[in-house]
Design a protein around this motif. Structure first.
Motif, mmCIF file in Angstrom:
data_model
loop_
_atom_site.group_PDB
_atom_site.id
_atom_site.type_symbol
_atom_site.label_atom_id
_atom_site.label_comp_id
_atom_site.label_asym_id
_atom_site.label_seq_id
_atom_site.Cartn_x
_atom_site.Cartn_y
_atom_site.Cartn_z
ATOM 1 N N LYS A 17 27.387 73.957 9.697
ATOM 2 C CA LYS A 17 27.990 74.905 10.645
ATOM 3 C C LYS A 17 27.497 76.321 10.382
ATOM 4 C CE LYS A 17 32.295 72.537 11.760
ATOM 5 N NZ LYS A 17 33.749 72.580 11.694
ATOM 6 N N GLU A 18 27.427 76.684 9.107
ATOM 7 C CA GLU A 18 26.953 78.017 8.739
ATOM 8 C C GLU A 18 25.487 78.196 9.129
ATOM 9 O OE1 GLU A 18 26.535 80.897 4.808
ATOM 10 O OE2 GLU A 18 27.004 78.784 4.530
ATOM 11 N N ALA A 19 24.675 77.176 8.868
ATOM 12 C CA ALA A 19 23.256 77.251 9.202
ATOM 13 C C ALA A 19 23.048 77.411 10.705
ATOM 14 C CB ALA A 19 22.533 76.009 8.690
ATOM 15 N N ILE A 20 23.790 76.654 11.496
ATOM 16 C CA ILE A 20 23.676 76.752 12.955
ATOM 17 C C ILE A 20 24.107 78.140 13.427
ATOM 18 C CG2 ILE A 20 24.670 75.922 15.136
ATOM 19 C CD1 ILE A 20 24.686 73.094 13.841
ATOM 20 N N ALA A 21 25.210 78.628 12.888
ATOM 21 C CA ALA A 21 25.690 79.963 13.268
ATOM 22 C C ALA A 21 24.670 81.043 12.909
ATOM 23 C CB ALA A 21 27.031 80.251 12.593
ATOM 24 N N LEU A 22 24.067 80.932 11.733
ATOM 25 C CA LEU A 22 23.065 81.925 11.329
ATOM 26 C C LEU A 22 21.822 81.866 12.207
ATOM 27 C CD1 LEU A 22 23.380 81.683 7.448
ATOM 28 C CD2 LEU A 22 23.889 83.678 8.870
ATOM 29 N N LEU A 23 21.390 80.659 12.575
ATOM 30 C CA LEU A 23 20.240 80.544 13.472
ATOM 31 C C LEU A 23 20.543 81.153 14.834
ATOM 32 C CD1 LEU A 23 18.677 77.036 12.801
ATOM 33 C CD2 LEU A 23 17.713 79.277 12.299
ATOM 34 N N ARG A 24 21.738 80.895 15.352
ATOM 35 C CA ARG A 24 22.123 81.490 16.644
ATOM 36 C C ARG A 24 22.142 83.018 16.545
ATOM 37 N NH1 ARG A 24 23.231 77.717 20.064
ATOM 38 N NH2 ARG A 24 24.315 75.829 19.486
ATOM 39 N N GLU A 25 22.692 83.536 15.452
ATOM 40 C CA GLU A 25 22.791 84.982 15.265
ATOM 41 C C GLU A 25 21.406 85.621 15.150
ATOM 42 O OE1 GLU A 25 24.013 87.648 11.492
ATOM 43 O OE2 GLU A 25 25.577 86.266 12.191
ATOM 44 N N ARG A 26 20.532 84.993 14.399
ATOM 45 C CA ARG A 26 19.208 85.563 14.138
ATOM 46 C C ARG A 26 18.231 85.406 15.299
ATOM 47 N NH1 ARG A 26 17.809 83.996 7.849
ATOM 48 N NH2 ARG A 26 19.690 84.914 6.942
ATOM 49 N N THR A 27 18.391 84.336 16.087
ATOM 50 C CA THR A 27 17.392 84.057 17.118
ATOM 51 C C THR A 27 17.886 84.239 18.548
ATOM 52 O OG1 THR A 27 17.942 81.702 17.268
ATOM 53 C CG2 THR A 27 16.275 82.351 15.640
ATOM 54 N N GLY A 28 19.187 84.191 18.752
ATOM 55 C CA GLY A 28 19.707 84.275 20.115
ATOM 56 C C GLY A 28 19.518 82.991 20.893
ATOM 57 N N THR A 29 19.261 81.892 20.201
ATOM 58 C CA THR A 29 19.000 80.617 20.872
ATOM 59 C C THR A 29 20.237 80.071 21.577
ATOM 60 O OG1 THR A 29 18.076 78.405 20.621
ATOM 61 C CG2 THR A 29 19.485 79.177 18.839
ATOM 62 N N ASP A 30 19.983 79.331 22.649
ATOM 63 C CA ASP A 30 21.073 78.632 23.327
ATOM 64 C C ASP A 30 20.865 77.120 23.222
ATOM 65 O OD1 ASP A 30 18.927 78.400 25.023
ATOM 66 O OD2 ASP A 30 19.993 79.066 26.819
ATOM 67 N N ARG A 31 20.029 76.702 22.261
ATOM 68 C CA ARG A 31 19.819 75.274 22.017
ATOM 69 C C ARG A 31 21.132 74.654 21.559
ATOM 70 N NH1 ARG A 31 14.192 75.278 18.605
ATOM 71 N NH2 ARG A 31 14.536 73.039 18.603
ATOM 72 N N SER A 32 21.308 73.370 21.822
ATOM 73 C CA SER A 32 22.565 72.689 21.489
ATOM 74 C C SER A 32 22.744 72.584 19.972
ATOM 75 C CB SER A 32 22.573 71.281 22.088
ATOM 76 O OG SER A 32 21.661 70.446 21.399
ATOM 77 N N ASP A 33 23.990 72.415 19.559
ATOM 78 C CA ASP A 33 24.291 72.227 18.147
ATOM 79 C C ASP A 33 23.548 71.009 17.599
ATOM 80 O OD1 ASP A 33 25.964 74.409 18.220
ATOM 81 O OD2 ASP A 33 27.813 73.282 17.883
ATOM 82 N N ALA A 34 23.504 69.936 18.374
ATOM 83 C CA ALA A 34 22.834 68.709 17.940
ATOM 84 C C ALA A 34 21.340 68.946 17.732
ATOM 85 C CB ALA A 34 23.064 67.593 18.947
ATOM 86 N N ASP A 35 20.720 69.696 18.630
ATOM 87 C CA ASP A 35 19.297 70.004 18.511
ATOM 88 C C ASP A 35 19.039 70.841 17.265
ATOM 89 O OD1 ASP A 35 16.581 70.061 19.366
ATOM 90 O OD2 ASP A 35 16.911 72.052 20.212
ATOM 91 N N LEU A 36 19.850 71.864 17.057
ATOM 92 C CA LEU A 36 19.684 72.711 15.882
ATOM 93 C C LEU A 36 19.961 71.934 14.592
ATOM 94 C CD1 LEU A 36 21.282 76.039 17.141
ATOM 95 C CD2 LEU A 36 18.856 75.544 16.819
ATOM 96 N N ALA A 37 20.973 71.080 14.609
ATOM 97 C CA ALA A 37 21.287 70.269 13.428
ATOM 98 C C ALA A 37 20.123 69.347 13.087
ATOM 99 C CB ALA A 37 22.569 69.465 13.659
ATOM 100 N N GLY A 38 19.498 68.764 14.092
ATOM 101 C CA GLY A 38 18.333 67.911 13.860
ATOM 102 C C GLY A 38 17.184 68.682 13.243
ATOM 103 N N LEU A 39 16.920 69.866 13.771
ATOM 104 C CA LEU A 39 15.860 70.719 13.236
ATOM 105 C C LEU A 39 16.154 71.096 11.785
ATOM 106 C CD1 LEU A 39 13.307 72.509 13.656
ATOM 107 C CD2 LEU A 39 14.886 74.314 14.385
ATOM 108 N N ILE A 40 17.374 71.522 11.528
ATOM 109 C CA ILE A 40 17.774 71.920 10.171
ATOM 110 C C ILE A 40 17.659 70.747 9.210
ATOM 111 C CG2 ILE A 40 19.723 72.692 8.757
ATOM 112 C CD1 ILE A 40 20.641 74.259 11.354
ATOM 113 N N THR A 41 18.121 69.584 9.619
ATOM 114 C CA THR A 41 18.077 68.393 8.764
ATOM 115 C C THR A 41 16.643 68.030 8.402
ATOM 116 O OG1 THR A 41 20.128 67.555 9.724
ATOM 117 C CG2 THR A 41 18.717 65.948 8.614
ATOM 118 N N LYS A 42 15.756 68.027 9.381
ATOM 119 C CA LYS A 42 14.357 67.681 9.138
ATOM 120 C C LYS A 42 13.692 68.701 8.219
ATOM 121 C CE LYS A 42 13.691 65.215 13.445
ATOM 122 N NZ LYS A 42 13.059 65.235 14.768
#
Length: 67
Positions: free
Chosen positions: A28-53
């Motif tokens: 949750k923290e990683a997704i929030a930080l990515l949204r804050e830093r990038t302004g992305t509107d990608r889904s949580d699932a998409d970001l979680a997949g990217l972070i996991t990989k």
């Protein structure tokens, strides 16, 4: 950052994981930080997949948060 302007999310993810490589990172923290830093509107699932990989490649421990 403007919400419609998205920086390179993958590069930002690499940077975030490198910064946190010695500590556990909450998904949750990683997704929030990515949204804050990038302004992305990608889904949580998409970001979680990217972070996991990326975390697996870099050997960074990411903790999945309960719902």
């Amino acid at each position: 950052m403007l919400p419609h302007v998205e920086t390179n999310v993958a590069a930002c993810c690499d940077q975030l994981l490198a910064e946190r490589s010695t500590a556990l990172l909450s998904m949750k923290e990683a997704i929030a930080l990515l949204r804050e830093r990038t302004g992305t509107d990608r889904s949580d699932a998409d970001l979680a997949g990217l972070i996991t990989k990326k975390a697996a490649l870099l050997g960074v421990a990411v903790v999945s948060d309960p719902h």
